[in-house]
Design a protein around this motif. Structure first.
Motif, PDB file in Angstrom:
ATOM      1  N   SER A  14      83.143  19.562 -28.516  1.00  0.00           N
ATOM      2  CA  SER A  14      82.850  18.611 -27.471  1.00  0.00           C
ATOM      3  C   SER A  14      81.407  18.578 -27.536  1.00  0.00           C
ATOM      4  O   SER A  14      80.843  17.284 -27.651  1.00  0.00           O
ATOM      5  CB  SER A  14      82.932  19.254 -26.109  1.00  0.00           C
ATOM      6  OG  SER A  14      84.422  19.451 -25.881  1.00  0.00           O
ATOM      7  N   ILE A  15      80.347  19.588 -27.912  1.00  0.00           N
ATOM      8  CA  ILE A  15      78.966  19.252 -28.023  1.00  0.00           C
ATOM      9  C   ILE A  15      78.656  18.434 -29.315  1.00  0.00           C
ATOM     10  O   ILE A  15      77.817  17.371 -29.121  1.00  0.00           O
ATOM     11  CB  ILE A  15      78.167  20.596 -27.929  1.00  0.00           C
ATOM     12  CG1 ILE A  15      78.217  21.193 -26.509  1.00  0.00           C
ATOM     13  CG2 ILE A  15      76.904  20.425 -28.490  1.00  0.00           C
ATOM     14  CD1 ILE A  15      77.756  22.556 -26.719  1.00  0.00           C
ATOM     15  N   SER A  16      79.396  18.873 -30.390  1.00  0.00           N
ATOM     16  CA  SER A  16      78.969  18.150 -31.566  1.00  0.00           C
ATOM     17  C   SER A  16      79.514  16.461 -31.476  1.00  0.00           C
ATOM     18  O   SER A  16      79.001  15.541 -32.112  1.00  0.00           O
ATOM     19  CB  SER A  16      79.999  18.819 -32.919  1.00  0.00           C
ATOM     20  OG  SER A  16      81.098  18.377 -32.594  1.00  0.00           O
ATOM     21  N   GLY A  52      89.029  13.269 -23.574  1.00  0.00           N
ATOM     22  CA  GLY A  52      89.219  14.092 -24.494  1.00  0.00           C
ATOM     23  C   GLY A  52      88.200  15.146 -24.450  1.00  0.00           C
ATOM     24  O   GLY A  52      88.703  16.183 -24.321  1.00  0.00           O
ATOM     25  N   VAL A  53      87.013  15.049 -23.919  1.00  0.00           N
ATOM     26  CA  VAL A  53      86.134  16.118 -23.644  1.00  0.00           C
ATOM     27  C   VAL A  53      86.751  16.830 -22.384  1.00  0.00           C
ATOM     28  O   VAL A  53      86.441  18.178 -22.408  1.00  0.00           O
ATOM     29  CB  VAL A  53      84.650  15.674 -23.349  1.00  0.00           C
ATOM     30  CG1 VAL A  53      83.843  16.780 -22.789  1.00  0.00           C
ATOM     31  CG2 VAL A  53      84.152  15.173 -24.530  1.00  0.00           C
ATOM     32  N   ALA A  54      87.197  16.315 -21.523  1.00  0.00           N
ATOM     33  CA  ALA A  54      87.679  16.873 -20.114  1.00  0.00           C
ATOM     34  C   ALA A  54      88.848  17.903 -20.548  1.00  0.00           C
ATOM     35  O   ALA A  54      88.927  18.903 -20.208  1.00  0.00           O
ATOM     36  CB  ALA A  54      88.232  15.885 -18.898  1.00  0.00           C
ATOM     37  N   ILE A  55      89.697  17.333 -21.327  1.00  0.00           N
ATOM     38  CA  ILE A  55      90.849  18.027 -21.893  1.00  0.00           C
ATOM     39  C   ILE A  55      90.494  19.382 -22.473  1.00  0.00           C
ATOM     40  O   ILE A  55      91.105  20.579 -22.474  1.00  0.00           O
ATOM     41  CB  ILE A  55      91.865  17.129 -22.694  1.00  0.00           C
ATOM     42  CG1 ILE A  55      92.486  16.231 -21.721  1.00  0.00           C
ATOM     43  CG2 ILE A  55      93.038  18.060 -23.348  1.00  0.00           C
ATOM     44  CD1 ILE A  55      93.465  15.342 -22.383  1.00  0.00           C
ATOM     45  N   LEU A 114      79.394  16.351 -39.498  1.00  0.00           N
ATOM     46  CA  LEU A 114      79.622  17.614 -39.114  1.00  0.00           C
ATOM     47  C   LEU A 114      80.803  17.751 -37.823  1.00  0.00           C
ATOM     48  O   LEU A 114      81.418  18.386 -37.852  1.00  0.00           O
ATOM     49  CB  LEU A 114      78.186  17.868 -38.204  1.00  0.00           C
ATOM     50  CG  LEU A 114      78.263  19.279 -37.295  1.00  0.00           C
ATOM     51  CD1 LEU A 114      78.315  20.307 -38.180  1.00  0.00           C
ATOM     52  CD2 LEU A 114      77.037  19.281 -36.450  1.00  0.00           C
ATOM     53  N   PHE A 115      80.822  16.534 -36.988  1.00  0.00           N
ATOM     54  CA  PHE A 115      82.068  16.495 -36.317  1.00  0.00           C
ATOM     55  C   PHE A 115      83.271  16.216 -36.743  1.00  0.00           C
ATOM     56  O   PHE A 115      84.159  17.179 -36.428  1.00  0.00           O
ATOM     57  CB  PHE A 115      81.995  15.280 -35.409  1.00  0.00           C
ATOM     58  CG  PHE A 115      82.944  15.076 -34.373  1.00  0.00           C
ATOM     59  CD1 PHE A 115      83.416  15.680 -33.311  1.00  0.00           C
ATOM     60  CD2 PHE A 115      83.802  13.834 -34.743  1.00  0.00           C
ATOM     61  CE1 PHE A 115      84.464  15.368 -32.645  1.00  0.00           C
ATOM     62  CE2 PHE A 115      85.180  13.522 -34.147  1.00  0.00           C
ATOM     63  CZ  PHE A 115      85.484  14.439 -33.130  1.00  0.00           C
ATOM     64  N   ALA A 116      83.352  15.593 -37.964  1.00  0.00           N
ATOM     65  CA  ALA A 116      84.603  15.690 -38.871  1.00  0.00           C
ATOM     66  C   ALA A 116      84.847  16.993 -39.139  1.00  0.00           C
ATOM     67  O   ALA A 116      86.219  17.377 -39.064  1.00  0.00           O
ATOM     68  CB  ALA A 116      84.501  14.648 -39.821  1.00  0.00           C
ATOM     69  N   LEU A 117      84.050  17.809 -40.045  1.00  0.00           N
ATOM     70  CA  LEU A 117      84.145  19.088 -40.284  1.00  0.00           C
ATOM     71  C   LEU A 117      84.890  20.101 -39.328  1.00  0.00           C
ATOM     72  O   LEU A 117      85.638  20.847 -39.343  1.00  0.00           O
ATOM     73  CB  LEU A 117      83.125  19.641 -41.253  1.00  0.00           C
ATOM     74  CG  LEU A 117      82.750  18.807 -42.466  1.00  0.00           C
ATOM     75  CD1 LEU A 117      81.499  19.416 -42.982  1.00  0.00           C
ATOM     76  CD2 LEU A 117      83.772  19.082 -43.201  1.00  0.00           C
ATOM     77  N   LEU A 118      84.157  19.879 -38.285  1.00  0.00           N
ATOM     78  CA  LEU A 118      84.357  20.757 -37.059  1.00  0.00           C
ATOM     79  C   LEU A 118      85.723  20.601 -36.436  1.00  0.00           C
ATOM     80  O   LEU A 118      86.373  21.242 -36.173  1.00  0.00           O
ATOM     81  CB  LEU A 118      83.599  20.773 -36.003  1.00  0.00           C
ATOM     82  CG  LEU A 118      82.110  21.488 -36.231  1.00  0.00           C
ATOM     83  CD1 LEU A 118      81.103  21.229 -35.132  1.00  0.00           C
ATOM     84  CD2 LEU A 118      82.173  22.905 -36.398  1.00  0.00           C
ATOM     85  N   SER A 119      86.179  19.094 -36.398  1.00  0.00           N
ATOM     86  CA  SER A 119      87.489  18.837 -35.943  1.00  0.00           C
ATOM     87  C   SER A 119      88.501  19.154 -36.618  1.00  0.00           C
ATOM     88  O   SER A 119      89.588  19.486 -36.312  1.00  0.00           O
ATOM     89  CB  SER A 119      87.400  17.351 -35.547  1.00  0.00           C
ATOM     90  OG  SER A 119      87.133  16.664 -36.673  1.00  0.00           O
TER      91      SER A 119
END
Length: 136
Positions: A14-16, A52-55, A114-119
């Motif tokens: 969520s942070i990323s 999405g963040v809330a879920i 970074l977001f793509a790799l984390l997701s």
């Protein structure tokens, strides 16, 4: 093992997502700013991003990552889908290519990667845990 727990944690994802740097022609900033600016107008990318963040935060708070229930990995996967749809719709609905500098500048592109790799790692972890719950 602790690094994997940090990388695959919903709050890290969520942070990323919220600190993805968007580069506009005149104004740039974190994606959180664009979500907050779009929510009062009912922008679909803002609604999907906030949902999405809330879920993900609800799943993290309610189930605490124990994966004792089948619904937790499902919530996490739905959260990832909503976050990805939010980003896709944000750039897809940009008909004037106002924010396309994000794809050509190094730091904004690095934040997207970074977001793509984390997701991806978060998705793989949740899919494995989902199959493990179904098998037992």
């Amino acid at each position: 093992m602790k690094l994997i727990k940090i990388i695959t944690h919903p709050i890290t994802l969520s942070i990323s997502f919220l600190i993805i740097i968007i580069s506009g022609q005149h104004l740039g900033g974190f994606y959180l700013l664009y979500i907050l600016l779009g929510l009062p107008h009912g922008s679909i990318h803002s609604i999907f991003g906030a949902a999405g963040v809330a879920i993900l935060l609800f799943s993290s708070y309610k189930y605490r990552g124990k994966f004792n229930y089948l619904i937790e990995p499902c919530f996490n996967i739905v959260g990832i889908i909503l976050l990805s749809l939010s980003l896709f719709l944000f750039f897809y609905n940009d008909k004037d290519h106002y924010n396309y500098g994000t794809f050509y500048q190094t730091v904004p592109l690095a934040s997207l990667i970074l977001f793509a790799l984390l997701s991806i790692s978060f998705s793989i972890t949740n899919i494995f845990k989902l199959f493990r719950q179904v098998a037992t």
